[in-house]
Design an enzyme around this catalytic site. Structure first.
Site, short mmCIF file in Angstrom:
data_model
loop_
_atom_site.label_atom_id
_atom_site.label_comp_id
_atom_site.label_asym_id
_atom_site.label_seq_id
_atom_site.Cartn_x
_atom_site.Cartn_y
_atom_site.Cartn_z
N THR A 109 -83.91 89.95 -3.66
CA THR A 109 -85.32 89.46 -3.94
C THR A 109 -85.18 88.44 -4.78
N GLY A 148 -78.87 94.28 -9.34
CA GLY A 148 -78.32 95.38 -10.22
C GLY A 148 -76.97 94.95 -10.52
N GLU A 391 -86.37 98.92 -3.61
CA GLU A 391 -85.97 99.17 -1.99
C GLU A 391 -87.33 99.41 -1.06
C1 LIG Z 1 -80.33 101.24 -9.68
C2 LIG Z 1 -78.80 102.03 -9.63
C3 LIG Z 1 -78.41 102.53 -10.70
C4 LIG Z 1 -77.18 103.51 -10.72
C5 LIG Z 1 -77.48 105.03 -10.73
C6 LIG Z 1 -78.81 105.51 -11.44
C7 LIG Z 1 -79.82 105.56 -10.86
C8 LIG Z 1 -80.20 105.08 -9.58
C9 LIG Z 1 -79.60 105.67 -8.49
C10 LIG Z 1 -79.94 105.53 -7.41
C11 LIG Z 1 -81.21 104.53 -6.90
C12 LIG Z 1 -80.92 104.36 -5.50
C13 LIG Z 1 -81.07 103.05 -5.17
C14 LIG Z 1 -81.57 101.85 -6.16
C15 LIG Z 1 -81.07 100.86 -5.40
C16 LIG Z 1 -81.01 99.55 -5.53
C17 LIG Z 1 -81.89 98.96 -6.50
C18 LIG Z 1 -82.96 98.10 -5.49
C19 LIG Z 1 -82.52 97.44 -4.55
C20 LIG Z 1 -83.53 96.62 -3.88
O1 LIG Z 1 -84.74 96.78 -4.13
S1 LIG Z 1 -82.80 95.65 -2.72
C21 LIG Z 1 -84.29 94.82 -2.27
C22 LIG Z 1 -85.29 95.70 -1.31
N1 LIG Z 1 -86.24 94.95 -0.66
C23 LIG Z 1 -86.94 95.48 0.26
O2 LIG Z 1 -86.89 96.49 0.70
C24 LIG Z 1 -87.96 94.45 0.85
C25 LIG Z 1 -89.17 95.09 1.70
N2 LIG Z 1 -89.73 94.24 2.73
C26 LIG Z 1 -89.28 94.55 3.96
O3 LIG Z 1 -88.28 95.32 4.26
C27 LIG Z 1 -89.72 93.60 5.02
O4 LIG Z 1 -90.35 92.68 4.53
C28 LIG Z 1 -91.07 94.24 5.81
C29 LIG Z 1 -92.05 94.85 4.61
C30 LIG Z 1 -90.69 95.25 6.35
C31 LIG Z 1 -91.68 93.15 6.52
O5 LIG Z 1 -90.72 92.53 7.22
P1 LIG Z 1 -91.02 91.83 8.62
O6 LIG Z 1 -89.74 91.22 9.18
O7 LIG Z 1 -91.81 90.65 8.25
O8 LIG Z 1 -91.47 92.89 9.53
P2 LIG Z 1 -92.71 93.01 10.35
O9 LIG Z 1 -93.29 91.65 10.92
O10 LIG Z 1 -93.78 93.83 9.75
O11 LIG Z 1 -92.09 93.71 11.64
C32 LIG Z 1 -91.00 92.99 12.29
C33 LIG Z 1 -90.37 94.33 12.98
O12 LIG Z 1 -88.99 94.47 12.22
C34 LIG Z 1 -89.00 95.85 11.93
N3 LIG Z 1 -88.44 96.44 10.71
C35 LIG Z 1 -88.92 95.85 9.58
N4 LIG Z 1 -87.94 96.38 8.81
C36 LIG Z 1 -87.02 97.17 9.27
C37 LIG Z 1 -85.71 98.00 8.96
N5 LIG Z 1 -85.58 97.87 7.73
N6 LIG Z 1 -85.10 98.46 9.90
C38 LIG Z 1 -85.71 98.51 11.32
N7 LIG Z 1 -86.60 97.83 11.73
C39 LIG Z 1 -87.28 97.05 10.88
C40 LIG Z 1 -90.53 96.33 12.13
O13 LIG Z 1 -90.73 97.89 12.51
C41 LIG Z 1 -91.19 95.40 13.26
O14 LIG Z 1 -90.76 95.94 14.32
P3 LIG Z 1 -91.73 95.83 15.87
O15 LIG Z 1 -90.97 96.61 16.98
O16 LIG Z 1 -92.84 96.53 15.18
O17 LIG Z 1 -91.91 94.39 15.83
C1 LIG Z 2 -85.60 98.65 -11.32
C2 LIG Z 2 -85.45 97.66 -10.08
C3 LIG Z 2 -83.92 97.16 -9.43
C4 LIG Z 2 -84.29 96.37 -8.34
N1 LIG Z 2 -83.07 96.21 -8.11
C5 LIG Z 2 -82.80 95.00 -6.98
C6 LIG Z 2 -81.71 94.62 -6.58
O1 LIG Z 2 -80.53 95.39 -6.83
N2 LIG Z 2 -81.57 93.65 -5.48
C7 LIG Z 2 -82.70 93.23 -4.97
O2 LIG Z 2 -82.55 92.28 -3.99
N3 LIG Z 2 -83.96 93.66 -5.55
C8 LIG Z 2 -84.02 94.53 -6.44
N4 LIG Z 2 -85.27 95.05 -7.02
C9 LIG Z 2 -86.37 94.18 -6.33
C10 LIG Z 2 -87.33 95.38 -5.51
O3 LIG Z 2 -86.77 95.35 -4.44
C11 LIG Z 2 -88.91 94.37 -5.44
O4 LIG Z 2 -89.34 94.50 -6.83
C12 LIG Z 2 -89.65 95.12 -4.48
O5 LIG Z 2 -89.13 94.84 -3.01
C13 LIG Z 2 -90.94 94.70 -4.26
O6 LIG Z 2 -91.24 93.27 -4.22
P1 LIG Z 2 -91.92 92.41 -5.35
O7 LIG Z 2 -91.29 92.90 -6.83
O8 LIG Z 2 -91.91 90.93 -5.04
O9 LIG Z 2 -93.56 92.94 -5.29
P2 LIG Z 2 -94.57 92.22 -4.34
O10 LIG Z 2 -94.11 92.30 -3.02
O11 LIG Z 2 -94.97 91.10 -4.90
O12 LIG Z 2 -95.75 93.64 -4.44
C14 LIG Z 2 -96.39 93.47 -5.51
C15 LIG Z 2 -98.01 93.94 -4.84
O13 LIG Z 2 -98.27 93.43 -3.77
C16 LIG Z 2 -98.55 94.49 -2.75
N5 LIG Z 2 -98.12 93.81 -1.41
C17 LIG Z 2 -97.18 92.86 -1.36
N6 LIG Z 2 -97.03 92.53 0.07
C18 LIG Z 2 -97.97 93.28 0.72
C19 LIG Z 2 -98.32 93.41 2.13
N7 LIG Z 2 -97.90 92.69 3.10
N8 LIG Z 2 -99.29 94.16 2.30
C20 LIG Z 2 -100.12 94.84 1.31
N9 LIG Z 2 -100.17 94.63 0.12
C21 LIG Z 2 -98.82 93.98 -0.01
C22 LIG Z 2 -97.39 95.30 -2.97
O14 LIG Z 2 -98.00 96.55 -2.41
C23 LIG Z 2 -97.56 95.45 -4.46
O15 LIG Z 2 -98.86 96.37 -4.92
C24 LIG Z 2 -85.36 95.83 -7.87
C25 LIG Z 2 -86.80 96.15 -8.54
C26 LIG Z 2 -86.58 97.18 -9.59
C27 LIG Z 2 -87.89 97.39 -10.01
#
Ligand SMILES: CCCCC/C=C\C/C=C\C/C=C\C/C=C\C/C=C/C(=O)SCCNC(=O)CCNC(=O)[C@H](O)C(C)(C)COP(=O)(O)OP(=O)(O)OC[C@H]1O[C@@H](n2cnc3c(N)ncnc32)[C@H](O)[C@@H]1OP(=O)(O)O
Ligand SMILES: Cc1cc2nc3c(=O)[nH]c(=O)nc-3n(C[C@H](O)[C@H](O)[C@H](O)COP(=O)(O)OP(=O)(O)OC[C@H]3O[C@@H](n4cnc5c(N)ncnc54)[C@H](O)[C@@H]3O)c2cc1C
Length: 625
Positions: A109, A148, A391
């Site tokens: 991110t 994180g 996530e």
């Molecule tokens: C915090 C830890 C503390 C320690 C312990 C204490 C408490 C917590 C304990 C546990 C917590 C557990 C977890 C917390 C972990 C970590 C913190 C957070 C980390 C993060 O947030 S990392 C960043 C995460 N970010 C995202 O998830 C981004 C979301 N966006 C997307 O995935 C993609 O942008 C999208 C929305 C899917 C769109 O992608 P795009 O390529 O544009 O896709 P499309 O055009 O819509 O489709 C293309 C094609 O690809 C397929 N597709 C997309 N994604 C996937 C996938 N993941 N796997 C497989 N296939 C995928 C999609 O289906 C399309 O396929 P088609 O056949 O339809 O073409």
């Molecule tokens: C506690 C915490 C820990 C995190 N840890 C990590 C980490 O370790 N590593 C990491 O890489 N990231 C991490 N993240 C980031 C996290 O993955 C992002 O916040 C998450 O993917 C959402 O993206 P954003 O914050 O840019 O929100 P945005 O994507 O800007 O979303 C904002 C609003 O826009 C809407 N929106 C966006 N796109 C669309 C669409 N295509 N269609 C319809 N609505 C849409 C959403 O639904 C939402 O309501 C963490 C976030 C938090 C809160």
């Protein structure tokens, strides 16, 4: 000499520490815990084959409600490495990560992009003359933001960047980057790294930011299990571009388990407190009643207990499905990747939104004392709401599920469907007839029909709008509320049917009395969501007003039956007081004594008159300010 337990759970409560002290204290605790975990790993020769047990140890070990600065190392850095690094890279780094001689993070991110990962701005440009990648953050919005542990803890991280070679962009890829010197912990040249500041919760996770100023890394730091860059800069594409997304699927599976753990804590607190708390008289002259005797309280809490059991069974189903499909992916069979992605998306979204909803209800069900930090409910609420975002934002993930469902519906007549969607064929088959009945099976069928009809309606709407001249993208956006709803209905149908089927199997080996209680939980969950989704059922099934009256009676009867077992059900989670960390939920029920004990730990109670009286209050009250 303090015992380990005193070292971990004694001292000033986190809530009275500064942001900096909280981080330092959580690092101190994390080192104690993960040293123990490392010792267990070594004694049991734990390797990566049973990574889930290791991970559950980490999650269980994250004793602080505020998470752990090591969380990302285990939850993302290592799984991504295992899924995307080639053998040579795993040989080089994975053992060091497993024994924590390096600590990693996951930097995807950016300030400007979280959801739309194809829009990420960080670049990795290959320089064949030196066989290096040049990592660069071209804009402020390209700075990685949120990873994180990255603020002050990690010395390595996986960076997701747009890969450029020979002037061509090949999209996002993963790179392992050393961010701090292993000896001095100083940021390496060209790297600007820091901590993002105080958040709503998870303030021990040490989320950070990082920017790169033309930082050079060896070619072999690109994770090359799937796609590769050869020494001359030739790009070798992955067998499937979606494999880079694999780690996010794994983490979403973990999060479903995690949402169950958070909810289990919240309902343990709320249920035990509701058994201790007496308030108001039900009948004049009677003693005040346990608040758990009020049916409105049961409505808040017993449904949360049922939801927790339901999601636990679905988490196990998802984990088993993940392992089956992951094995197929390793053998090159991509057939069910889309189904797995869709299932992980909707279950992550629904488990976290349910957990957030029910945790908030547990908080309010404890009245004012539920608003005390010492109850642990505010922190749990902050945790569960974060999981609706990290996530993958829940709305966006449900749209991903809807995308898969529409694709599936288009192909409904071309052959057999994969397991999680084959119900669509059943309930849409010619000659299939269905009349609503107030039974578990009738409810499951009803939800399946709602899901099928919503998907069908969305496809018809999309087709009609495109036929009328609207672009696919505009048509998609226009009906996106209905698409999200279709994704939710599909997931709810899966959750109820999985809960019923898997619990029915488990009940065969239970005592009759336990099986009876478990059966009541399944019924309560199904009837609760039927009443919650009456609009859909009235629109798409033959449910009648008379059926609804009987459902409400059924619901109230279930609350009455489950009430006597409520405390026993949450005791079964067996969450020790040290992990529950709650004045309201401690096993001994000494709520009022604990509330007072915790209050007296406030620094403001260290002296009878705070210095602000002499500095501010007294002159003010005497009209001198
Ligand atoms: C915090 C830890 C503390 C320690 C312990 C204490 C408490 C917590 C304990 C546990 C917590 C557990 C977890 C917390 C972990 C970590 C913190 C957070 C980390 C993060 O947030 S990392 C960043 C995460 N970010 C995202 O998830 C981004 C979301 N966006 C997307 O995935 C993609 O942008 C999208 C929305 C899917 C769109 O992608 P795009 O390529 O544009 O896709 P499309 O055009 O819509 O489709 C293309 C094609 O690809 C397929 N597709 C997309 N994604 C996937 C996938 N993941 N796997 C497989 N296939 C995928 C999609 O289906 C399309 O396929 P088609 O056949 O339809 O073409
Ligand atoms: C506690 C915490 C820990 C995190 N840890 C990590 C980490 O370790 N590593 C990491 O890489 N990231 C991490 N993240 C980031 C996290 O993955 C992002 O916040 C998450 O993917 C959402 O993206 P954003 O914050 O840019 O929100 P945005 O994507 O800007 O979303 C904002 C609003 O826009 C809407 N929106 C966006 N796109 C669309 C669409 N295509 N269609 C319809 N609505 C849409 C959403 O639904 C939402 O309501 C963490 C976030 C938090 C809160």
């Amino acid at each position: 000499m303090l015992t380990k337990r005193e070292e971990l759970f004694g001292g000033t409560p986190d809530e009275y520490l500064s942001h900096k002290e909280k981080y330092e204290n959580s690092t101190r605790k994390a080192v104690i815990l993960f040293s123990l975990l490392r010792k267990i790993q070594e004694e049991n020769n734990t390797d990566l084959t049973n990574y889930r047990n290791l991970l559950s140890g980490v999650l269980g070990a994250s004793i602080s409600q505020d998470g752990s600065p090591f969380g990302l190392h285990y939850i993302m850095f290592m799984p991504v490495f295992m899924s995307q690094a080639d053998e040579e890279q795993q040989e080089r780094w994975l053992h060091r990560a497993l024994n924590c001689s390096i600590i990693g993070s996951y930097a995807q991110t950016e300030l400007g992009h979280g959801t739309f990962i194809r829009g990420l701005e960080t670049t990795a440009t290959y320089d064949p003359s030196t066989q290096e990648f040049v990592l660069h953050s071209p804009t402020l919005t390209s700075y990685k933001w949120w990873p994180g542990g990255l603020g002050n803890t990690a010395n390595y991280c996986i960076v997701i960047a747009q890969l450029y070679s020979k002037g061509e962009c090949h999209g996002i890829h993963s790179f392992i980057v050393q961010v701090r010197d292993e000896d001095t912990h100083m940021p390496l040249p060209g790297i600007k790294v820091g901590e993002i500041g105080v958040k709503m919760g998870l303030n021990a996770v040490n989320n950070g930011f990082i920017g790169f100023e033309n930082v050079r890394i060896p070619r072999t730091n690109m994770l090359m299990k799937h796609a590769k860059i050869l020494e001359d800069g030739t790009y070798v594409k992955s067998k499937n571009s979606k494999l880079i997304y694999g780690a996010m699927v794994f983490v979403r599976v973990v999060i479903v388990f995690d949402s169950v753990n958070y909810l289990a804590k919240a309902i343990t607190v709320a249920t035990r407190y509701s058994a201790v708390r007496r308030q108001s008289q039900l009948k004049e002259g009677e003693p005040e009643r346990q608040i758990l005797d009020y049916v409105t309280q049961q409505d808040k809490i017993l449904t949360a207990i049922a939801g927790c059991f339901a999601m636990k069974m679905n988490a196990r189903m998802l984990w088993d499905t993940f392992n089956v499909i992951n094995d197929q992916l390793h053998k090159g069979n991509m057939e069910r990747l889309g189904e797995l992605h869709a299932l992980a998306c909707c279950l992550k979204a629904i488990s976290t939104s349910d957990s957030s909803l029910f945790t908030a209800r547990c908080r309010v069900s404890c009245g004012g004392h539920g608003y005390m930090v010492s109850s642990t409910l505010p922190a749990t609420s902050a945790l569960t709401t974060a999981s609706c975002t990290y996530e993958g934002d829940n709305t966006v993930l449900l749209l991903q599920t809807a995308r898969f469902l529409l694709k599936t519906w288009r192909q409904i007549d071309t052959g057999p469907l994969t397991p999680t969607v084959e119900y669509l064929k059943t309930v849409s088959a010619p000659g299939f007839s269905y009349k609503w009945e107030n039974s578990i099976e009738g409810i499951i069928r009803g939800f399946q029909i709602v899901s099928m009809k919503k998907i069908s309606s969305c496809l018809n709407l999309m087709t009609a709008k495109v036929m009328s001249g609207m672009s696919q993208a505009d048509a998609w956006n226009t009906i996106s509320i209905q698409l999200v709803s279709a994704g939710e209905s599909h997931c709810r149908a899966i959750v109820i049917s999985t809960f019923h089927e898997d619990m029915s199997k488990a009940m065969r080996s239970m005592s009759a009395s336990l099986a009876e209680v478990m059966g009541q939980l399944v019924e309560l969950y199904a009837v609760y969501w039927t009443l919650e989704r009456l609009g859909d059922l009235l629109e798409y099934t033959s449910i009648s007003g008379a059926d609804v009256v009987k459902l409400r009676s059924w619901y109230e009867e279930l609350l009455r039956k489950i009430r006597p077992n409520a405390v026993g059900l949450v005791d079964a989670f067996d969450i020790i007081d040290e992990l529950l960390q709650s004045t309201l939920g401690a096993y001994d029920g000494r709520v009022y004594e604990r509330l007072m004990e915790e209050a007296l730990k406030s620094p403001l109670n260290a002296e009878p008159v705070n210095q602000s009286f002499h500095k501010y209050l007294k002159p003010f009250m005497q009209g001198k300010l």
